[in-house]
Design a protein around this motif. Structure first.
Motif, PDB file in Angstrom:
ATOM      1  N   GLU A 609       0.837  -1.207   0.000  1.00 51.40           N
ATOM      2  CA  GLU A 609       0.000   0.000   0.000  1.00 51.40           C
ATOM      3  C   GLU A 609       0.876   1.263   0.000  1.00 51.40           C
ATOM      4  OE1 GLU A 609      -3.147   0.710  -0.477  1.00 51.40           O
ATOM      5  OE2 GLU A 609      -3.426  -1.436  -0.855  1.00 51.40           O
ATOM      6  N   ARG A 654      -1.465  -3.921 -10.166  1.00 50.76           N
ATOM      7  CA  ARG A 654      -2.005  -2.879  -9.284  1.00 50.76           C
ATOM      8  C   ARG A 654      -1.345  -1.512  -9.592  1.00 50.76           C
ATOM      9  NH1 ARG A 654      -1.196  -5.514  -3.617  1.00 50.76           N
ATOM     10  NH2 ARG A 654      -2.273  -3.666  -2.823  1.00 50.76           N
ATOM     11  N   GLN A 661      -5.561   5.420 -12.948  1.00 46.86           N
ATOM     12  CA  GLN A 661      -6.395   6.365 -12.174  1.00 46.86           C
ATOM     13  C   GLN A 661      -6.049   7.812 -12.552  1.00 46.86           C
ATOM     14  OE1 GLN A 661      -5.542   5.680  -8.045  1.00 46.86           O
ATOM     15  NE2 GLN A 661      -6.913   3.922  -7.861  1.00 46.86           N
ATOM     16  N   GLY A 696      -9.865  -2.926 -10.574  1.00 44.77           N
ATOM     17  CA  GLY A 696     -10.646  -2.269  -9.508  1.00 44.77           C
ATOM     18  C   GLY A 696     -10.080  -0.886  -9.197  1.00 44.77           C
ATOM     19  N   LEU A 697      -8.754  -0.790  -9.089  1.00 40.66           N
ATOM     20  CA  LEU A 697      -8.114   0.503  -8.787  1.00 40.66           C
ATOM     21  C   LEU A 697      -8.396   1.520  -9.894  1.00 40.66           C
ATOM     22  CD1 LEU A 697      -4.716  -0.830  -7.406  1.00 40.66           C
ATOM     23  CD2 LEU A 697      -6.271   0.677  -6.158  1.00 40.66           C
ATOM     24  N   SER A 700     -11.783   3.400  -9.719  1.00 34.83           N
ATOM     25  CA  SER A 700     -12.068   4.487  -8.772  1.00 34.83           C
ATOM     26  C   SER A 700     -12.087   5.844  -9.489  1.00 34.83           C
ATOM     27  CB  SER A 700     -11.036   4.486  -7.641  1.00 34.83           C
ATOM     28  OG  SER A 700      -9.781   4.896  -8.132  1.00 34.83           O
ATOM     29  N   TYR A 750     -13.923  -6.305  -7.216  1.00 29.43           N
ATOM     30  CA  TYR A 750     -12.937  -5.265  -6.899  1.00 29.43           C
ATOM     31  C   TYR A 750     -13.370  -3.900  -7.410  1.00 29.43           C
ATOM     32  CZ  TYR A 750      -9.584  -8.381  -4.741  1.00 29.43           C
ATOM     33  OH  TYR A 750      -8.973  -9.234  -3.878  1.00 29.43           O
ATOM     34  N   HIS A 754     -13.749  -0.530  -4.972  1.00 33.35           N
ATOM     35  CA  HIS A 754     -13.014   0.715  -5.229  1.00 33.35           C
ATOM     36  C   HIS A 754     -13.893   1.825  -5.817  1.00 33.35           C
ATOM     37  CE1 HIS A 754      -9.022  -0.692  -4.202  1.00 33.35           C
ATOM     38  NE2 HIS A 754      -9.231  -1.796  -4.901  1.00 33.35           N
ATOM     39  N   ALA A 797     -18.602  -3.438   0.207  1.00 31.71           N
ATOM     40  CA  ALA A 797     -18.714  -2.123  -0.436  1.00 31.71           C
ATOM     41  C   ALA A 797     -20.053  -1.473  -0.105  1.00 31.71           C
ATOM     42  CB  ALA A 797     -18.542  -2.288  -1.942  1.00 31.71           C
TER      43      ALA A 797
END
Length: 1642
Positions: A609, A654, A661, A696-697, A700, A750, A754, A797
């Motif tokens: 992270e 990831r 993003q 998923g990331l 966002s 995912y 997110h 979620a």
């Protein structure tokens, strides 16, 4: 000759010579030292003695002669300048004769003689030569050692010998032809070698030489002639040792030969020397000789070498290829000599040498290649100027070995490359290949060992080679400055290719060093142009991606994480200028975190992270859409690099998600998502998760775009292809299809987790669930797991969103149903897949959502989940499934752990929705039945779950109004007995449950959240004790637990708790049934008084339970429960238990124990028993057998039974008041009883008087375990504890006194310890005890008198006797006992009288007359074979003397002294010790008395010698006595010495002390020297070797320090004779000291 008679010195030297061959090496060494000491003082005398000794003993064994000769050599070496010339001549003659006496070679003997000649020759070379040359006559073959001596002389005295060498060589040459035996040829060769070396040394230092006219050609003709014989004949010898020595000689001689002779001989000489390699295993000397010949040849510019070069190169190459064993120095020396030979050749024939060496690099033989590389490295390092022209040739030739497969060869290649780097090769064209070679080998994997091979000492493992390359790369970077521009930025190329992954750490370190250096120097080439034409560098994007991914698993590839991050920081301006500031701030924080972590302790999730956050912040800082877009494109393209490292690949997915993003080009985002989905390897679970997390990331920032892409992908061509076209391959492709669907399903989960919270809920049903619900019926495990996981993520979620906006999740029940079906489909007896784990996690998330479940749905959920998990076998149960299905133990353990965590999460969430007593009960009823399961692991699971739930209940309880916690009693009744479960995990968890229940009750009673109750908090201490499996500890903690329950439990809950506990008495676990009984008893004790109405019912239940209880302990406890009830609710009296069979069974004991609870009753019973014990006969003397003589003491049964009864009653804590009331009488009675029980046996018909006949038979087995004395000791111990004399008990426990009291041999010691402890810790109780005991002192039983006298005797040791005014009573009793018929009683009485000096010193003079009389008579005791009374009398006298007035003792001093003196040398250590202590204590009464001073001097020698007594206590006594006698001795210095050095606890350097002391004795008491040394001589016959040795030492120092004028006082004849005898003592220590003393005869 001085003051010691010559005859004495001679006698001593002779004795030493006789002992020179002692069998003990330490003695032998000391004898040699002493002869040497005498020799250094009187060298002529000692040398004469040694010479005479050898002449008088012609048949001495060789070893003995050698020792004497070696002694002569040492004297000569150290005192050569002080020895008279005539004596030197004698020594030369003796040594010469000894050396040549035997015609045969006797190596050790003749060598020793030869060494003497060499030692003398260092000063008297002419005399030596005169003697030796007599034995070195022309035409006569000399003795072997004559020649060797000449050789050694030329070595040790070069300047003295060289002038003689011409003549010696002239004489020697004709002899060479006469030498027929190998040993003579060897010694001539050896001599020629040494002669040549000394001539060369002489010529090299002509400026220091006595004759500077000497020239090399002076010796040429002799050397030439000698050469002919050695070379033509001797070098062909079969004897290897001879061949080598001849070769060595030829090497040295070659420098002295005439040039034309050497030139002529070289063509034959060189091949001959080379030929020796094959004939000899030892090559160093051959190489050394060869080197000397080659050097001589080059020095005279010979042309012959050129004709011999091929042979030389071949032979030398063969040598350099020989393995070097560093533990064997000759192989290392040989290697170095051979390299010197190559250096000599390189100076003249470099081209030939290079061609030869480089050709050999291509040889198929590994050793050849290694040898050539060793030469190449040597040449590169040693001949820089001549090698300049060969650089390109070497660079071209080294390519071949770069491809070698052998690690041994590679190691040599690395060494060559290292040398080349330092000499400017790597900057040249082709140097980059060498750098690559180093880096390739920095990346080597660890060595893989196949089976056990025999170890190869030269083996080079991959690890060793890799470490070497790491160091080499580091050296390139740090020490070879000109390489900086070669390595920068070229090393970056190796960072991104997988084959160099293992080299990342050293590469990064080097690059960091280079970058920092260049940046600090502001070098323009610090800035890298990644897009330069023809550049092979990776782009900055790939570089950044690679280093980020390296950091994700920082401990892999030899810990590449930290160096990768550090490098990113170092080259940040090259990645992007905007990143520099951010990375300088953030990267050091990450590095610090890494430094504090290990591979095991690193929180991987948190770490990843942190890295993703850094990536995100970096993109924000860079703030360039195009740059971020390019980074995304290159990162996606780089994904296949990690196909073999899926963890890293997953992290890279990831990273791509995070990068996307920040990309606002929607087309580019769609394109990258498409790339990822199309190219992912869906068959792998880790990759599927990675893809889903990355997508998923991305969602966002691009939720709708991402969902559209997923829907589009689900309908795309890829799926249709996979599902149908290739019908034949359908099975295989179906698998692929399911895996692709699994990826897609996970992606939706995912995306949900997110997605922005404000956009998610509207898309749950319409897009997300719509696309995954069609797969609910799948049987495929992968899809099933993906579905469960995805649904869980969706639920999570939703619950996050719901916090901010209300939402009814209409499909909750449907999803719950699907999850239950999944769990039911799992096999009940095994867990191989994470289905249960994921289902439970998903259900835990779903339960939180509205609408809530109905009661029936809740019931089904709990039943299904608990049955599906609790019933599983343990994690370590072997899996009987197919091998490919089974998990390894580590995986299985992790799966179990995850599953139970998920179950507890679910249970907590269910409880949270109904957080009240009823909600808790509805959960607990599912768990309850598992609590008493017969399976340990099932109980553990159930109780741990309960503990979790109760803790959660307590943490989240919010009491609005006061309600009753109505199920508290029932819950406690079920859980409290589990606190003693056999499983420690269950025990601890059960205590946690009770702890939480108590606090829940307190909260319901209205106490605040932060209120801490002391009694409940004490449960935490109880919890710690529960890890101890000892039953007594468990039940003690159990009753502590019950006290807490009893204190806090409302009265209305008591009955439900008690009746649950009655059920617990028959628990499946005996531990828990016992615990139920303990808890029951404790509750009855504490709360039974308020249960009148329940008593009949309880007794009825207990009565019924007893019939079902099989556990003996529980039966006993139930009996106790009945007695407790009896004491509380009716008065029951037990008339007598004395007649029960002995020893009492557990029921009888419990009954007595219960009786002890009533003080009044207990007091009456105790007084009756005391009275009976005094009047009853304790034992009778019986003749045990007609065969054995003597009587045996046999116990009578009534007093024994009464003692048992007392013991049991006093065990009850409630008996303390009764005990206190009769303590003195009870103590006295038990002490007398103890005295009567020592050594007493049980009667054979122990229970003949017992009234309960049916119990007699069952008790027979226990009789053997009954110990008459043990019962009395235990009763006494329990009495002391009950009387709260814990300090007494503790002291006696620690000293092991109880066992001593039982042992007839140590009984009085045990009683003394008891008396001491009572005096220290129970003083006020003593007057009454003493009064009670006095009448028994005149008892007819001797054993009782002994016990009481021992007790009284020790009381006198303590001042408490005076303080309590019992001193007179005790003293009078002791005086009476002095005349007792029993010796032991008399001894104890004497001890007691002596003890007054310790206990009440101020009263000593009051009783002076009686005490002195008693002690004097004790020292004269006749009926005392073991001298116990004598010893006590002396010790006692010592004690009282400390306090007696002068007037009371003065007249007796000498009388006492005379009495003591015989004891000083007594064999008994204790008597010696006591007599010496007493002597010391007498000293204060003798000060100023001349008679006493004489007495002290009389014994002073004895005391001094006993300082080395074998017994350490005697040594301490001597130190004390001498210290206190010091003022009386009459010498200030001696007195000061005694005071300063003789401290009992400090060590003493005895030798130094006696040495100094003798100086003062000589100075202050010259008139007593005669007396002293005669006294010391008497100790030469002492029984102790240590004393004999000290006596010898004393005499030695006395002689050593004695000035000439005092020798008249000494009887030297006696001294000498005595020491000579000691030199033959059986003990080597004595012999050493005697020899040492003899060294002072000068």
């Amino acid at each position: 000759m001085g003051v010691i008679e010559e005859t004495n010195v001679e006698q001593v030297t002779l004795a030493l010579l006789d002992a020179a061959n002692d069998k003990d090496p330490v003695v032998q060494e000391q004898v040699r030292k002493s002869i040497l000491t005498l020799g250094n003082q009187q060298p002529d005398k000692v040398l004469s003695m040694c010479q005479d000794y050898l002449l008088k003993h012609p048949k001495l064994v060789v070893g003995y002669r050698v020792v004497v000769l070696q002694t002569i050599e040492l004297v000569v070496k150290s005192k050569i300048d002080d020895i008279s010339y005539p004596k030197i001549k004698n020594v030369i003659k003796l040594a010469s004769d000894e050396m040549t006496k035997s015609k045969d070679v006797v190596l050790e003997w003749q060598q020793a003689a030869s060494n003497i000649l060499v030692a003398v020759g260092n000063k008297y070379i002419n005399d030596i030569m005169e003697e030796i040359l007599c034995k070195f006559q022309p035409g006569v073959l000399p003795h072997f050692f004559v020649v060797q001596t000449l050789a050694n002389l030329s070595d040790s005295n070069v300047y003295g010998m060289v002038p003689f060498l011409s003549a010696i060589l002239g004489t020697m040459l004709p002899m060479l032809g006469m030498a027929k035996q190998d040993n003579m040829k060897w010694v001539f060769s050896f001599a020629l070698c040494r002669f040549s070396e000394s001539i060369l040394e002489y010529l090299a230092n002509l400026d220091k030489a006595p004759d500077p006219t000497v020239r090399k050609d002076t010796f040429s003709s002799e050397i030439n002639s000698a050469y002919d014989i050695l070379f033509s004949s001797w070098i062909q010898s079969r004897e290897a040792k001879l061949r080598l020595t001849v070769a060595e000689a030829l090497g040295s001689m070659s420098h002295l030969m005439a040039h034309d002779k050497l030139e002529e001989q070289l063509p034959k000489l060189l091949p001959t020397i080379l030929g020796l390699y094959k004939k000899n295993a030892e090559h160093y000397i051959i190489s050394k000789s060869l080197c000397q010949v080659m050097e001589a040849s080059v020095n005279m510019s010979s042309r012959v070498l050129e004709t011999q070069i091929d042979g030389l190169l071949l032979a030398l190459h063969q040598q350099i290829c020989s393995p070097v064993d560093f533990s064997n120095p000759p192989t290392v020396k040989n290697h170095n000599e051979v390299l010197r030979c190559f250096s000599i050749l390189a100076n003249t024939f470099l081209d030939r040498l290079m061609v030869f060496v480089l050709q050999r690099l291509e040889n198929s033989n590994e050793r050849n290649r290694m040898g050539s590389l060793a030469v190449l490295r040597h040449l590169i390092n040693s001949s820089t100027s001549t090698m300049e022209t060969k650089k390109f040739l070497i660079l071209a030739s080294i390519r071949q070995p770069l491809a070698d497969h052998s690690n041994k060869v590679k190691k040599r290649v690395v060494q060559v490359i290292s040398a080349m780097a330092h000499h400017g090769y790597l900057e040249l064209d082709g140097g980059d290949l060498l750098v690559r070679f180093i880096i390739q080998h920095c990346a080597l994997p660890d060595t893989y060992h196949r089976g056990q091979r025999p170890p190869d000492p030269e083996e080079v493992t991959n690890e060793a080679l890799r470490s070497m390359c790491d160091n080499t790369l580091h050296l390139f970077t740090t020490t070879v400055d000109r390489l900086a521009d070669v390595l920068w930025p070229m090393l970056l190329c190796y960072l991104t290719a997988n084959q160099y992954a293992n080299a990342t750490t050293p590469l990064c370190k080097s690059l960091i060093l280079l970058a920092n250096k260049k940046q600090a120097a502001q070098e323009p080439n610090f800035t890298i142009d990644f897009s330069a034409k023809g550049s092979s560098l990776p782009s900055q994007y790939v570089l950044m991606i690679r280093l980020f991914v390296n950091a994700s698993f920082p401990f892999r590839c030899r810990g590449h994480g930290a160096p990768s991050l550090s490098l990113l920081n170092a080259i940040s301006p090259n990645i992007h200028p905007n990143a520099e500031q951010l990375w300088e701030k953030e990267i050091p924080k990450l590095l610090n975190y890494l430094e504090e972590s290990t591979e095991e302790s690193l929180d991987q999730k948190k770490w990843e992270e942190s890295l993703l956050q850094l990536l995100s912040k970096t993109l924000t800082a860079i703030n360039e859409g195009q740059w971020s877009g390019q980074l995304a494109v290159e990162a996606t393209r780089y994904l296949p690099t990690y196909n073999d490292s899926l963890d890293e690949k997953s992290f890279l997915y990831r990273c791509v998600g995070v990068i996307l993003q920040q990309c606002y080009n929607k087309e580019l985002v769609r394109k990258q998502l498409q790339e990822i989905l199309i190219n992912a390897r869906h068959n792998d679970a880790i990759e599927r998760t990675g893809v889903a997390m990355g997508i998923g990331l991305c969602a966002s920032s691009h939720l709708d775009g991402t969902l559209e892409k997923l829907v589009e992908f689900g309908k795309s061509e890829v799926f249709r292809k996979a599902s149908g076209i290739f019908g034949l391959l359908k099975d295989k492709n179906d698998v692929d299809l399911e895996k692709m669907k699994s990826t897609l399903i996970l992606c939706y989960g995912y995306v949900a987790i997110h997605a922005p919270e404000d956009q998610l809920l509207t898309r749950i049903d319409s897009v997300i669930l719509l696309n995954i619900s069609k797969h609910f019926n799948t049987k495929d495990l992968t899809m099933k797991l993906s579905l469960i996981h995805s649904v869980g993520l969706i639920a999570k979620a939703i619950s996050t969103c719901v916090r901010k906006q209300g939402f009814l999740f209409s499909r909750k029940q449907e999803l719950m149903g699907v999850m239950m079906d999944f769990i039911k489909a799992e096999p009940a007896d095994v867990m191989r897949t994470p289905v249960r784990h994921h289902v439970l996690t998903t259900c835990a998330n779903l339960v939180n959502l509205d609408p809530p479940l109905t009661e029936n749905e809740n019931f089904d959920l709990l039943k299904t989940c608990l049955n599906g998990v609790y019933g599983l076998p343990t994690a370590d149960t072997p899996d009987k499934g197919k091998d490919e299905e089974a998990l390894d133990p580590k995986q299985r353990e992790a799966l179990y752990s995850d599953t139970f965590k998920a179950l507890h999460e679910l249970l907590r969430n269910v409880l949270a929705r109904d957080l009240n007593p009823d909600g808790l009960q509805s959960l607990f009823k599912h768990i309850e039945s598992w609590l008493s399961s017969g399976q340990e692991h099932e109980r553990e699971r159930a109780v741990k779950s309960t503990a979790e739930l109760l803790q959660f209940y307590l943490d989240n309880l919010s009491v609005k109004n006061l309600v009753t916690f109505h199920n508290l009693g029932a819950l406690l009744g079920r859980l409290a007995p589990r606190c003693t479960d056999p499983n420690p995990e269950v025990r601890r968890a059960a205590i946690d449950c009770v702890y939480s229940l108590m606090y829940i009750q307190l909260r319901y009673e209205g106490f605040s959240l932060d209120y801490k109750d002391d009694s409940v908090e004490s449960l935490l201490d109880v919890r710690e004790k529960l890890s101890n499996p000892d039953h007594s500890v468990l039940y003690k903690t159990c009753s502590e637990l019950t006290k807490v329950i009893s204190k806090r439990l409302p009265q209305q809950q008591m009955s439900s708790l008690l009746f649950m506990l009655f059920d617990g008495l028959v628990d499946s676990q005996s531990n828990c049934s016992r615990a139920s009984s303990v808890i029951l008893n404790t509750l009855l004790k504490n709360r039974g008084a308020g249960l009148q109405d329940l008593v009949p019912e309880m007794l009825e239940v207990l009565h019924n339970r007893l019939q079902a209880i099989t556990e003996e302990q529980v039966k006993v406890a139930v009996g106790q429960s009945i007695l407790i009830l009896a004491t509380q609710h009716l008065q029951t009296v037990v008339n007598t238990l004395v007649a029960y069979p002995l020893p009492y069974d557990s029921w009888s004991c419990e009954m007595w124990l219960a009786l002890g609870a009533d003080s009044t009753l207990a007091l009456q019973i105790m007084e009756m028993i005391i009275e009976k014990l005094y009047v009853m006969v304790p034992y009778v003397d019986k003749k045990e057998s007609m065969m054995r003589p003597g009587l045996t003491k046999v116990a009578t049964s009534h007093p024994l039974a009464m003692t048992c009864a007392l013991r049991e009653m006093m065990l009850n804590g409630q008996s303390a008041d009764a005990v206190a009331a009769v303590f003195p009488k009870l103590f006295s009675a038990l002490l007398v009883r103890l005295g009567s029980s020592v050594g007493v046996q049980l009667p054979k018909d122990l229970n003949s008087n017992s009234k309960i006949s049916e119990r007699k038979t069952s008790n027979k087995n226990n009789v053997a375990n009954c110990d008459v004395c043990g019962v009395a000791v235990e009763a006494l111990r329990i009495l002391l504890a009950r009387a709260q004399l814990d300090a007494v008990v503790k002291s006696l426990d620690e000293e092991g006194a109880w066992d001593k009291m039982k042992n007839p041999q140590q009984h009085t010691t045990g009683v003394t310890m008891l008396s001491r402890a009572m005096a220290k810790h129970a003083g006020p109780r003593l007057p009454a005890i003493v009064e009670s005991l006095c009448p028994s002192l005149s008892n007819i039983y001797e054993c009782q008198r002994i016990t009481i006298t021992a007790f009284f005797s020790e009381l006198l040791n303590h001042h408490v006797a005076t303080e309590l005014m019992i001193l007179d009573m005790l003293m009078n009793n002791m005086m009476e006992r002095i005349t007792d018929s029993c010796g032991t009683v008399r001894m104890l009485a004497v001890r007691g009288l002596g003890n007054i000096a310790v206990g009440s010193p101020e009263k000593v003079n009051k009783y002076a007359k009686e005490l002195l009389a008693a002690m004097s008579s004790g020292m004269e005791e006749k009926d005392d074979p073991e001298k116990h009374i004598t010893l006590e009398a002396m010790s006692g006298m010592s004690k009282i003397l400390l306090y007696l007035d002068q007037k009371n003792v003065q007249l007796l001093v000498v009388y006492i002294f005379m009495k003591i003196k015989p004891f000083l040398e007594n064999e008994n250590d204790d008597i010696r010790c006591a007599s010496i202590m007493l002597m010391g204590n007498l000293s204060k009464f003798g000060s100023g008395e001349p008679v006493f001073k004489d007495q002290i001097h009389n014994v002073l020698v004895s005391l001094l010698l006993h300082l080395s007594d074998p017994n350490p206590q005697v040594v301490k006594a001597c130190k004390y006595a001498m210290r206190v006698c010091a003022p009386v001795v009459g010498s200030v210095q001696i007195s000061a010495m005694f005071q300063n050095h003789l401290h009992e606890e400090k060590g003493l350097h005895y030798g130094e002390f006696i040495n100094d002391l003798t100086k003062y004795i000589i100075q202050d008491f010259p008139g007593m020297l005669n007396f002293y040394h005669i006294t010391v001589i008497q100790f030469f016959k002492s029984n102790w070797a240590e004393i004999r040795a000290s006596a010898a030492m004393f005499i030695g120092f006395l002689l050593g320090n004695l000035p000439d004028e005092h020798f008249s006082h000494m009887n030297m004849g006696s001294v000498t004779n005595g020491l000579v005898i000691l030199l033959q003592d059986p003990d080597p220590l004595v012999r050493v000291k005697a020899a040492e003393a003899m060294g002072n005869f000068h």
